[in-house]
Motif scaffolding. Sequence first.
Motif, PDB file in Angstrom:
ATOM      1  N   SER A  60       0.854  -1.195   0.000  1.00 52.33           N
ATOM      2  CA  SER A  60       0.000   0.000   0.000  1.00 52.33           C
ATOM      3  C   SER A  60       0.887   1.241   0.000  1.00 52.33           C
ATOM      4  N   THR A  61       0.803   2.004  -1.086  1.00 48.66           N
ATOM      5  CA  THR A  61       1.562   3.256  -1.151  1.00 48.66           C
ATOM      6  C   THR A  61       0.870   4.368  -0.369  1.00 48.66           C
ATOM      7  N   ASN A  62      -0.432   4.375  -0.415  1.00 45.67           N
ATOM      8  CA  ASN A  62      -1.225   5.301   0.406  1.00 45.67           C
ATOM      9  C   ASN A  62      -2.576   4.645   0.648  1.00 45.67           C
ATOM     10  N   GLU A  63      -3.514   5.367   1.166  1.00 48.82           N
ATOM     11  CA  GLU A  63      -4.805   4.794   1.514  1.00 48.82           C
ATOM     12  C   GLU A  63      -5.623   4.398   0.291  1.00 48.82           C
ATOM     13  N   GLU A  64      -5.378   5.012  -0.848  1.00 52.56           N
ATOM     14  CA  GLU A  64      -6.208   4.760  -2.018  1.00 52.56           C
ATOM     15  C   GLU A  64      -5.608   3.730  -2.976  1.00 52.56           C
ATOM     16  N   THR A  65      -4.292   3.741  -3.158  1.00 56.03           N
ATOM     17  CA  THR A  65      -3.660   2.878  -4.154  1.00 56.03           C
ATOM     18  C   THR A  65      -2.847   1.775  -3.478  1.00 56.03           C
ATOM     19  N   ALA A  66      -2.799   0.631  -4.158  1.00 53.18           N
ATOM     20  CA  ALA A  66      -2.020  -0.507  -3.676  1.00 53.18           C
ATOM     21  C   ALA A  66      -1.374  -1.200  -4.879  1.00 53.18           C
ATOM     22  N   LEU A  67      -0.132  -1.605  -4.705  1.00 54.73           N
ATOM     23  CA  LEU A  67       0.612  -2.263  -5.769  1.00 54.73           C
ATOM     24  C   LEU A  67       0.785  -3.741  -5.447  1.00 54.73           C
ATOM     25  N   ASN A  68       0.585  -4.571  -6.448  1.00 56.29           N
ATOM     26  CA  ASN A  68       0.762  -6.012  -6.287  1.00 56.29           C
ATOM     27  C   ASN A  68       2.130  -6.421  -6.824  1.00 56.29           C
ATOM     28  N   HIS A  69       2.931  -7.033  -5.979  1.00 58.95           N
ATOM     29  CA  HIS A  69       4.229  -7.561  -6.369  1.00 58.95           C
ATOM     30  C   HIS A  69       4.287  -9.044  -6.022  1.00 58.95           C
ATOM     31  N   PHE A  70       5.307  -9.705  -6.548  1.00 60.05           N
ATOM     32  CA  PHE A  70       5.414 -11.147  -6.377  1.00 60.05           C
ATOM     33  C   PHE A  70       6.871 -11.505  -6.066  1.00 60.05           C
ATOM     34  N   HIS A  71       7.038 -12.577  -5.296  1.00 62.33           N
ATOM     35  CA  HIS A  71       8.372 -13.133  -5.083  1.00 62.33           C
ATOM     36  C   HIS A  71       8.352 -14.591  -5.516  1.00 62.33           C
ATOM     37  N   HIS A  72       9.507 -15.219  -5.557  1.00 60.15           N
ATOM     38  CA  HIS A  72       9.575 -16.591  -6.068  1.00 60.15           C
ATOM     39  C   HIS A  72       9.500 -17.596  -4.926  1.00 60.15           C
ATOM     40  N   GLY A  73       9.149 -18.823  -5.280  1.00 62.65           N
ATOM     41  CA  GLY A  73       9.043 -19.902  -4.310  1.00 62.65           C
ATOM     42  C   GLY A  73       8.900 -21.247  -4.994  1.00 62.65           C
ATOM     43  N   ILE A  74       8.765 -22.297  -4.197  1.00 64.21           N
ATOM     44  CA  ILE A  74       8.724 -23.654  -4.724  1.00 64.21           C
ATOM     45  C   ILE A  74       7.468 -23.909  -5.552  1.00 64.21           C
ATOM     46  N   LYS A  75       6.385 -23.188  -5.276  1.00 67.92           N
ATOM     47  CA  LYS A  75       5.142 -23.385  -6.035  1.00 67.92           C
ATOM     48  C   LYS A  75       5.271 -22.927  -7.494  1.00 67.92           C
ATOM     49  N   ASP A  76       6.291 -22.157  -7.784  1.00 66.16           N
ATOM     50  CA  ASP A  76       6.490 -21.711  -9.168  1.00 66.16           C
ATOM     51  C   ASP A  76       6.760 -22.883 -10.106  1.00 66.16           C
ATOM     52  N   LEU A  77       7.231 -24.013  -9.573  1.00 67.34           N
ATOM     53  CA  LEU A  77       7.499 -25.174 -10.409  1.00 67.34           C
ATOM     54  C   LEU A  77       6.223 -25.682 -11.076  1.00 67.34           C
ATOM     55  N   ALA A  78       5.101 -25.625 -10.351  1.00 66.52           N
ATOM     56  CA  ALA A  78       3.818 -26.048 -10.935  1.00 66.52           C
ATOM     57  C   ALA A  78       3.405 -25.111 -12.060  1.00 66.52           C
ATOM     58  N   THR A  79       3.579 -23.804 -11.853  1.00 65.20           N
ATOM     59  CA  THR A  79       3.221 -22.835 -12.890  1.00 65.20           C
ATOM     60  C   THR A  79       4.117 -22.991 -14.116  1.00 65.20           C
ATOM     61  N   ILE A  80       5.396 -23.220 -13.880  1.00 64.72           N
ATOM     62  CA  ILE A  80       6.329 -23.426 -15.003  1.00 64.72           C
ATOM     63  C   ILE A  80       5.924 -24.663 -15.798  1.00 64.72           C
ATOM     64  N   PHE A  81       5.499 -25.719 -15.108  1.00 61.56           N
ATOM     65  CA  PHE A  81       5.079 -26.942 -15.800  1.00 61.56           C
ATOM     66  C   PHE A  81       3.879 -26.678 -16.704  1.00 61.56           C
ATOM     67  N   PHE A  82       2.906 -25.924 -16.211  1.00 60.90           N
ATOM     68  CA  PHE A  82       1.713 -25.658 -17.019  1.00 60.90           C
ATOM     69  C   PHE A  82       2.068 -24.853 -18.265  1.00 60.90           C
ATOM     70  N   TYR A  83       2.900 -23.836 -18.102  1.00 58.58           N
ATOM     71  CA  TYR A  83       3.237 -23.008 -19.266  1.00 58.58           C
ATOM     72  C   TYR A  83       4.254 -23.704 -20.181  1.00 58.58           C
ATOM     73  N   MET A  84       4.902 -24.739 -19.688  1.00 60.13           N
ATOM     74  CA  MET A  84       5.660 -25.608 -20.581  1.00 60.13           C
ATOM     75  C   MET A  84       4.700 -26.345 -21.517  1.00 60.13           C
ATOM     76  N   LEU A  85       3.555 -26.806 -20.992  1.00 58.35           N
ATOM     77  CA  LEU A  85       2.539 -27.436 -21.830  1.00 58.35           C
ATOM     78  C   LEU A  85       1.995 -26.452 -22.870  1.00 58.35           C
ATOM     79  N   VAL A  86       1.781 -25.215 -22.451  1.00 53.84           N
ATOM     80  CA  VAL A  86       1.301 -24.193 -23.386  1.00 53.84           C
ATOM     81  C   VAL A  86       2.327 -23.964 -24.495  1.00 53.84           C
ATOM     82  N   ALA A  87       3.614 -23.964 -24.139  1.00 55.63           N
ATOM     83  CA  ALA A  87       4.655 -23.767 -25.145  1.00 55.63           C
ATOM     84  C   ALA A  87       4.673 -24.906 -26.157  1.00 55.63           C
ATOM     85  N   ILE A  88       4.434 -26.139 -25.706  1.00 54.84           N
ATOM     86  CA  ILE A  88       4.379 -27.277 -26.628  1.00 54.84           C
ATOM     87  C   ILE A  88       3.220 -27.117 -27.605  1.00 54.84           C
TER      88      ILE A  88
END
Length: 367
Positions: A60-88
């Motif tokens: 939250s930068t102020n009361e009205e606006t909020a920014l969404n950010h992301f960090h990496h973790g072990i669950k990213d392996l599942a997402t990478i697998f799905f988009y590997m299928l999309v790439a195929i």
Amino acid sequence: MGIRKKTNKNPPVMSHEFVIQNHADIVSCVAMVFLLGLMFEVTSKFAVLFITVQYNVTISTNEETALNHFHHGIKDLATIFFYMLVAIIMHAIIQEYVLDKINRKKHFSKTKHSKFNESGQLSAFYLFSFGWGTSILLSENFLSNPVSLWEGYPHTLMPFQMKFYYICQMGYWLHALPELYFQKTKKEDIPRQLVYIFLYLVHIAGAYILNLNRLGLVLLVLHYFVELLFHVSRLVYFSNENRQMGFTIWAILFVLGRLLTLSLSVLTVGFGLATAENQGFDLAAGNFNVLFVRITVLAAICLTQAFMMWKFINFQLRRWREHAQAQTLKKKQVPSKSKSKKDKANGVNGVNSHGADSPRARKEKSS
């Protein structure tokens, strides 16, 4: 008229040929299972891990606006697998509806056919990745503010576009492994392909895990632009072998790209991170700013650039040798042609231009 016998050209189910011919349909069904999982409450939590980007952090930068950010973790392996299928799936679509149609019109040889398919696939990927990466660099102002490449390290939080970009990059290069089987790659070409796939995965995953995502993005965009020019030039060359200007431009930009990659890497890792205030190794905080890691990163980048330059020099030397041999053959053919014309004019092979042995001349001599 005889009756034409019907032949069953369909291979046996679950045979190697069956899997290769229908791999896109099989992978599409697997991807559809994850999408259907979103429709049911019981499976939606599991399906979300594969389809959507994980580890969302709201700032939250102020009361009205909020920014969404992301960090990496072990669950990213599942997402990478799905988009590997999309790439195929995307690979199969481009191959069937674009490249195969062009191949049928051009009637390439087997060698040119495989190289054309490789350059066609990589040109589409490099063009997409270069455009997407450039838009991220411009929106995050990384180009106008180079200090941001190391300032504020560790860069554990990423905007959605940057994290999704890395997910898709790793998914694409992972998909290249099963494609070696699906595309029936020649055995002699497999080691070369594995080396490049391994180098891409190590560098992209390394930048992602070590929180050097900003530097990695800049270097990827730079590298993809040079590679895009090479594969487009090769496609143009296959359509008309006299058009080789693109290779000359690529050769110049390739060397400049290697120098710029080394300069940015040394500037960011060797000087920027070395003089940063936040020194130390903290796995929980994502801080890897220690001397050993910095030396390892620089060594990996320098060795990769040296390997690419070595391959580039060998490629250029081979081209020059082939060009010199072609010029030598042309020079040998020109004197032989002129000699044959001169021999004909002087009466070689029983023909005399002056007619000394003609019947009329012999008659005049006898008289």
